[in-house]
Motif scaffolding. Sequence first.
Motif, PDB file in Angstrom:
ATOM      1  N   PRO A 220     -42.593  63.471 -27.798  1.00 26.26           N
ATOM      2  CA  PRO A 220     -41.785  64.104 -28.854  1.00 26.26           C
ATOM      3  C   PRO A 220     -40.286  64.063 -28.604  1.00 26.26           C
ATOM      4  O   PRO A 220     -39.501  64.076 -29.557  1.00 26.26           O
ATOM      5  N   ASN A 221     -39.865  63.983 -27.331  1.00 25.62           N
ATOM      6  CA  ASN A 221     -38.420  63.931 -27.038  1.00 25.62           C
ATOM      7  C   ASN A 221     -37.861  62.507 -27.122  1.00 25.62           C
ATOM      8  O   ASN A 221     -36.688  62.289 -26.827  1.00 25.62           O
ATOM      9  N   GLY A 222     -38.697  61.545 -27.507  1.00 25.14           N
ATOM     10  CA  GLY A 222     -38.245  60.165 -27.664  1.00 25.14           C
ATOM     11  C   GLY A 222     -38.459  59.290 -26.453  1.00 25.14           C
ATOM     12  O   GLY A 222     -38.281  58.066 -26.532  1.00 25.14           O
ATOM     13  N   ASP A 223     -38.830  59.859 -25.308  1.00 19.89           N
ATOM     14  CA  ASP A 223     -39.065  59.059 -24.112  1.00 19.89           C
ATOM     15  C   ASP A 223     -40.395  58.318 -24.227  1.00 19.89           C
ATOM     16  O   ASP A 223     -41.392  58.867 -24.750  1.00 19.89           O
ATOM     17  N   ARG A 224     -40.419  57.106 -23.730  1.00 24.30           N
ATOM     18  CA  ARG A 224     -41.666  56.358 -23.716  1.00 24.30           C
ATOM     19  C   ARG A 224     -42.586  56.917 -22.637  1.00 24.30           C
ATOM     20  O   ARG A 224     -42.151  57.218 -21.519  1.00 24.30           O
ATOM     21  N   MET A 324     -42.988  64.634  -5.969  1.00 25.71           N
ATOM     22  CA  MET A 324     -41.973  63.679  -5.551  1.00 25.71           C
ATOM     23  C   MET A 324     -41.077  63.302  -6.729  1.00 25.71           C
ATOM     24  O   MET A 324     -41.482  63.367  -7.888  1.00 25.71           O
ATOM     25  N   VAL A 325     -39.851  62.913  -6.407  1.00 27.43           N
ATOM     26  CA  VAL A 325     -38.950  62.377  -7.430  1.00 27.43           C
ATOM     27  C   VAL A 325     -38.650  60.925  -7.075  1.00 27.43           C
ATOM     28  O   VAL A 325     -38.620  60.545  -5.898  1.00 27.43           O
ATOM     29  N   TYR A 326     -38.419  60.125  -8.124  1.00 24.89           N
ATOM     30  CA  TYR A 326     -38.271  58.688  -7.948  1.00 24.89           C
ATOM     31  C   TYR A 326     -37.046  58.199  -8.714  1.00 24.89           C
ATOM     32  O   TYR A 326     -36.699  58.759  -9.773  1.00 24.89           O
ATOM     33  N   PRO A 327     -36.407  57.141  -8.227  1.00 27.17           N
ATOM     34  CA  PRO A 327     -35.208  56.640  -8.927  1.00 27.17           C
ATOM     35  C   PRO A 327     -35.492  56.167 -10.341  1.00 27.17           C
ATOM     36  O   PRO A 327     -34.618  56.261 -11.213  1.00 27.17           O
ATOM     37  N   TRP A 328     -36.707  55.674 -10.622  1.00 28.69           N
ATOM     38  CA  TRP A 328     -37.000  55.200 -11.975  1.00 28.69           C
ATOM     39  C   TRP A 328     -36.952  56.327 -12.998  1.00 28.69           C
ATOM     40  O   TRP A 328     -36.765  56.079 -14.194  1.00 28.69           O
ATOM     41  N   MET A 329     -37.102  57.566 -12.544  1.00 21.97           N
ATOM     42  CA  MET A 329     -37.058  58.692 -13.471  1.00 21.97           C
ATOM     43  C   MET A 329     -35.694  58.793 -14.145  1.00 21.97           C
ATOM     44  O   MET A 329     -35.589  59.251 -15.285  1.00 21.97           O
ATOM     45  N   LEU A 330     -34.647  58.358 -13.452  1.00 21.17           N
ATOM     46  CA  LEU A 330     -33.297  58.408 -14.017  1.00 21.17           C
ATOM     47  C   LEU A 330     -33.098  57.348 -15.090  1.00 21.17           C
ATOM     48  O   LEU A 330     -32.103  57.382 -15.823  1.00 21.17           O
ATOM     49  N   HIS A 331     -34.021  56.415 -15.213  1.00 18.70           N
ATOM     50  CA  HIS A 331     -33.968  55.402 -16.264  1.00 18.70           C
ATOM     51  C   HIS A 331     -34.903  55.768 -17.423  1.00 18.70           C
ATOM     52  O   HIS A 331     -34.563  55.577 -18.589  1.00 18.70           O
ATOM     53  N   GLN A 332     -36.073  56.281 -17.095  1.00 19.61           N
ATOM     54  CA  GLN A 332     -37.090  56.499 -18.129  1.00 19.61           C
ATOM     55  C   GLN A 332     -36.947  57.843 -18.850  1.00 19.61           C
ATOM     56  O   GLN A 332     -37.437  57.983 -19.974  1.00 19.61           O
ATOM     57  N   ASN A 335     -32.844  62.523 -20.760  1.00 18.52           N
ATOM     58  CA  ASN A 335     -31.907  63.581 -20.373  1.00 18.52           C
ATOM     59  C   ASN A 335     -31.363  63.404 -18.960  1.00 18.52           C
ATOM     60  O   ASN A 335     -30.382  64.044 -18.581  1.00 18.52           O
ATOM     61  N   LEU A 336     -32.003  62.526 -18.181  1.00 22.45           N
ATOM     62  CA  LEU A 336     -31.524  62.238 -16.828  1.00 22.45           C
ATOM     63  C   LEU A 336     -30.697  60.962 -16.770  1.00 22.45           C
ATOM     64  O   LEU A 336     -29.921  60.766 -15.827  1.00 22.45           O
ATOM     65  N   ARG A 337     -30.857  60.100 -17.771  1.00 17.71           N
ATOM     66  CA  ARG A 337     -30.236  58.779 -17.721  1.00 17.71           C
ATOM     67  C   ARG A 337     -28.720  58.828 -17.508  1.00 17.71           C
ATOM     68  O   ARG A 337     -28.190  58.056 -16.701  1.00 17.71           O
ATOM     69  N   PRO A 338     -27.985  59.752 -18.162  1.00 21.39           N
ATOM     70  CA  PRO A 338     -26.534  59.789 -17.935  1.00 21.39           C
ATOM     71  C   PRO A 338     -26.151  60.176 -16.509  1.00 21.39           C
ATOM     72  O   PRO A 338     -25.010  59.953 -16.099  1.00 21.39           O
ATOM     73  N   LEU A 339     -27.093  60.740 -15.751  1.00 16.65           N
ATOM     74  CA  LEU A 339     -26.806  61.207 -14.398  1.00 16.65           C
ATOM     75  C   LEU A 339     -27.265  60.229 -13.329  1.00 16.65           C
ATOM     76  O   LEU A 339     -27.203  60.522 -12.141  1.00 16.65           O
ATOM     77  N   GLN A 340     -27.714  59.046 -13.756  1.00 17.68           N
ATOM     78  CA  GLN A 340     -28.248  58.079 -12.794  1.00 17.68           C
ATOM     79  C   GLN A 340     -27.222  57.665 -11.731  1.00 17.68           C
ATOM     80  O   GLN A 340     -27.541  57.661 -10.537  1.00 17.68           O
TER      81      GLN A 340
END
Length: 428
Positions: A220-224, A324-332, A335-340
């Motif tokens: 619903p937030n537009g993320d794939r 765990m957190v992963y670097p791909w989360m900042l791409h997918q 709301n995190l993408r601008p903070l990559q």
Amino acid sequence: MNNIAQLEGMRCRKHYFTLPLDYAQPQGPTLKVFARELQGLQTNAENLPILLYFQGGPGFAAQRPLANSGWLKRALQEFRVLLLDQRGTGLSSPVSYRTLSGLSATQQAEYLRHFRADNIVRDAEAIRQQLSPQMPWSVLGQSFGGFCILHYLSAAPEGLQQAFITGGIPSLTRSADEVYRATYQRVLDKNREFQRRFPDAQQLLNTLAAHLRQHQEYLPNGDRLTVEMLQLLGINLGMMQGPEAVYYLLEQALLEGTDGQILNPLFAEHFTQMLSYHTNPLYVLLHEAIYCQQTSSNWAAQRVRAEYPEFAPDAAELLLTGEMVYPWMLHQISNLRPLQPCAELLASKPDWPTLYNLQKLAANKVPVAAAIYSEDMYVAREYSLETAAQVANLRYWLTSEYEHNGIRMDGEHILDRLIALNKGAQLR
């Protein structure tokens, strides 16, 4: 304006504090830090000593209580309770990609380096100097809140009367890599237990993963919704009632449409609600940093994952991952993408300050009572016991009765036992 709200069985008062961003520069930029004080309705409740609550996380606001129940019911018999929104969360100068949008990536990273346990504790002690300057207070920490307490005992034990920890005794010296190796093994165990309890869960996961590899489905937030993102549901396997919630969600993941299988909108909505990475960016940005002392994490969970091929997103038998957190989360995650770029700088930061003073902890005089959950998926039992042996005056209750969120599920009982431990009572 009256600042006292009425809730079922208690009164609430709001407190706002203006505190330094960087305590090494007290005249520099400041933050607004919020805490909610709770009082019971008994006579003289406003004069009881204070119990400060450190929320789990990092990056989550303190709970918003609805009634005098759970652990609060036990606490308010002896204390006023102060629910602290740790800096960057809730009403305490909250962090998001929007609040940081006017800063460069370098400026964002410089700002966020002040948001670990060391400065959360500095905030707490500054607040104590205002609310309880003549008397040390008691503290309760859940999960990451326990990490904050171990730092408090290292940095400012004179501010503490006693401490209670639930599911949150960290290793004092082990690296992020060591922590995640232990974590992956426990997540493997939780996956096996999940499959044992729900025999068709593996097939449900495999079918959904195959569908996501062949079709582009969106939340619903537009993320794939990718397979990697689906695996994040595993963070719930370490909670009481979490496996049930995951299973019931998977049962309704796919529907038969006129053109074949489609993602159930109900699944997509509930999936989004069960994960909070898109609403709590500090969790992703600083999660690995909570383990770093004079070293960088360099995306430890991602690197260590390579040692566990069972968790590959293209595995024939798909497994769920943990916290765990992963670097791909900042791409997918949008709301995190601008903070990559900022996240990359924080992951490579090599000089995180030391959090624990081993000598002070070995000579600790503050009574500490801790609940260690033997099956905890998030905090390794062996490392918790290792630390408990290094901290003087710490008593613990090791139990398999609860998962990591025991304080939420049976908090009145758990806190009562910890209070008894600190009072020297013999547990039966």
